[in-house]
Enzyme design. Sequence first.
Site, PDB file in Angstrom:
ATOM      1  N   LYS A  57       6.847  21.688 -20.968  1.00 26.96           N
ATOM      2  CA  LYS A  57       7.998  22.752 -21.711  1.00 26.96           C
ATOM      3  C   LYS A  57       8.552  22.210 -22.790  1.00 26.96           C
ATOM      4  CE  LYS A  57      10.800  26.377 -21.027  1.00 26.96           C
ATOM      5  NZ  LYS A  57      11.897  26.220 -19.973  1.00 26.96           N
ATOM      6  N   ALA A 203     -10.119  26.995 -18.844  1.00 25.23           N
ATOM      7  CA  ALA A 203      -9.568  28.261 -18.906  1.00 25.23           C
ATOM      8  C   ALA A 203      -8.102  28.484 -17.936  1.00 25.23           C
ATOM      9  CB  ALA A 203     -10.459  29.454 -18.607  1.00 25.23           C
ATOM     10  N   SER A 204      -7.920  27.278 -17.519  1.00 25.65           N
ATOM     11  CA  SER A 204      -6.710  27.287 -16.441  1.00 25.65           C
ATOM     12  C   SER A 204      -5.491  27.501 -17.395  1.00 25.65           C
ATOM     13  CB  SER A 204      -6.639  26.007 -15.885  1.00 25.65           C
ATOM     14  OG  SER A 204      -6.420  24.964 -16.618  1.00 25.65           O
ATOM     15  N   ILE A 206      -3.223  25.401 -17.558  1.00 27.36           N
ATOM     16  CA  ILE A 206      -3.038  24.062 -18.187  1.00 27.36           C
ATOM     17  C   ILE A 206      -3.589  23.975 -19.522  1.00 27.36           C
ATOM     18  CG2 ILE A 206      -3.201  21.639 -18.150  1.00 27.36           C
ATOM     19  CD1 ILE A 206      -2.805  21.915 -14.936  1.00 27.36           C
ATOM     20  N   ALA A 207      -4.844  24.765 -19.619  1.00 21.55           N
ATOM     21  CA  ALA A 207      -5.620  24.490 -20.880  1.00 21.55           C
ATOM     22  C   ALA A 207      -4.959  25.493 -21.957  1.00 21.55           C
ATOM     23  CB  ALA A 207      -7.050  24.920 -20.319  1.00 21.55           C
ATOM     24  N   LEU A 208      -4.541  26.660 -21.406  1.00 17.20           N
ATOM     25  CA  LEU A 208      -4.180  27.582 -22.423  1.00 17.20           C
ATOM     26  C   LEU A 208      -2.629  27.135 -22.958  1.00 17.20           C
ATOM     27  CD1 LEU A 208      -4.907  31.108 -21.124  1.00 17.20           C
ATOM     28  CD2 LEU A 208      -6.322  29.413 -22.300  1.00 17.20           C
ATOM     29  N   GLU A 209      -2.017  26.711 -21.798  1.00 18.07           N
ATOM     30  CA  GLU A 209      -0.632  26.161 -22.478  1.00 18.07           C
ATOM     31  C   GLU A 209      -0.483  25.168 -23.301  1.00 18.07           C
ATOM     32  OE1 GLU A 209       2.246  26.879 -18.215  1.00 18.07           O
ATOM     33  OE2 GLU A 209       0.985  24.834 -18.548  1.00 18.07           O
ATOM     34  N   GLY A 294      -9.427  21.529 -13.833  1.00 20.31           N
ATOM     35  CA  GLY A 294      -9.130  21.586 -12.625  1.00 20.31           C
ATOM     36  C   GLY A 294      -8.790  20.103 -12.059  1.00 20.31           C
ATOM     37  N   HIS A 471      21.855  45.479 -21.552  1.00 19.54           N
ATOM     38  CA  HIS A 471      21.302  45.944 -23.006  1.00 19.54           C
ATOM     39  C   HIS A 471      21.904  45.083 -24.097  1.00 19.54           C
ATOM     40  CE1 HIS A 471      19.184  48.635 -25.583  1.00 19.54           C
ATOM     41  NE2 HIS A 471      20.392  48.857 -26.274  1.00 19.54           N
TER      42      HIS A 471
END
Length: 496
Positions: A57, A203-204, A206-209, A294, A471
């Site tokens: 993060k 493609a998980s 974790i990979a994309l983050e 994985g 709003h």
Amino acid sequence: MYDLVVIGGGSGGLSASKEAARLGAKVAVLDFVYPTFYGTRWGLGGTCVNVGCIPKKLYHTAAIFGHHIEEAGHYGWEDSSRPGIPLEGKGHKHVWERLRENIQNHIHELNNGYITGLRSAKVQYINARGSFKDPHTIICDATCPTCDVVGDRKTEITARRIIIAVGGRPQYPKIPGAKEYSITSDDIFSLQNPPGKTLVVGASYIALECAGFLTGLGYETKVMVRSVVLRGFDRDCAERIKDDMINTGTNFIESCIPLGIELLPDGKRLVTYENVNSKEKFQEAFDTVMFAIGREPLTKELNLEAAGVKVAEDKKIWTWNERTTAPHIYALGDVAHKVPELTPVAIKQGLMLAKRIWGNSKLLVNLDHVPTTVFTPLEYGSIGFSEERAIATFGEDNIEVYHSEFTPLEYTVPHRRSRCYAKLIVNYLDKQRVIGFHYLGPNAGEVTQGFASAFVAGLSLDEWNLVVGIHPTCAEEMVSLRRTKRSGLDPKKSGC
């Protein structure tokens, strides 16, 4: 003899141990971290704190700050050394080493805080690996062939009850050079030098983050995927995330798998890979190769057979409300079969298990509607059913999908191209109960967390629509959805 021994000092184990001690139990926690193949090591706290949620993060946040700098000129900011010239984001430089050092310093503070917390709770912390000698005896082994520890350092302790919370570690593929010339998510946050041109295999989430924040920090990044990204998540949302990543600079090598990695004379990694459909082979050099394909549970060295604890085919432990096949032994978190691999799940399991054993509670953890967030550049929050699973479970005619594409107010002034998305899935067979929540946009975790309460309450669509939105916010989109997919109308929203 202890009332409770917890094997594993991650989020779930710490949660269970401190709550059990608060309720009067005599407790010990065993935790021992083997260095990764790359050599990374860390302290008490488990995956999330050391090599997972927390550093991820923070690196993601660093990338977001980069975007804010690039867009600041649109909001009236200018370089004080160049009066009258809008701040365009050009010329700024990210320093990897400084970010790594600051984040690691914060993690070390957390590690020390956990040790202090156990001491304050009167929980004995044992820096050793645990394995079963028999159903009630644990061998505590502090021997580490790859560490600066010499000699046989083994002792034994006994316990009336035992909790297994050892988590897991990333997997490597069985290809030449994988371990020797690559890293995993356990290593990326501790790299001494900038990663440079990076290949992320997997493609998980974790990979994309990781690929997302690497691109955001200015490094050329490619993601190699065999099939679809974010398997198990809502397909529509997963494809929107992928498209956004492509639009913001991350490249995807699709339908491919790595065959081997070689070390080149200049220190780069030469990756040979193959298209799974055409069988055509390719090669490309990278500074860093990271696998996120994985994770595997750390059950192999526990000697579970000696305790009568059985595992499933994936080597994870069979559990029923955290209880294993041995009635006095429990398992929670990532090591438990078919339990979401999420830190808050492990924490809740540990807390509620201790309350049931020592606090006379009857409450169980509800795993049906666990909220989660994927911290990709376009953040994704979800609860409950994906559209595909809802159709498979209830039938397409028995569900309704309400959705909207919208542009957050803060995107309008700098003309950011990313379009955000909101989706609710409703079950007509159950009084139009809302069974799926999907949000793509900024601050997804904050938006999703609040709506999780609606799932616990089991709100119908009519009850959901009674909520008055705030709003102008992105969250108000989730209580303003009126257009259905079935209608065929364009989900793009205009105006505010």
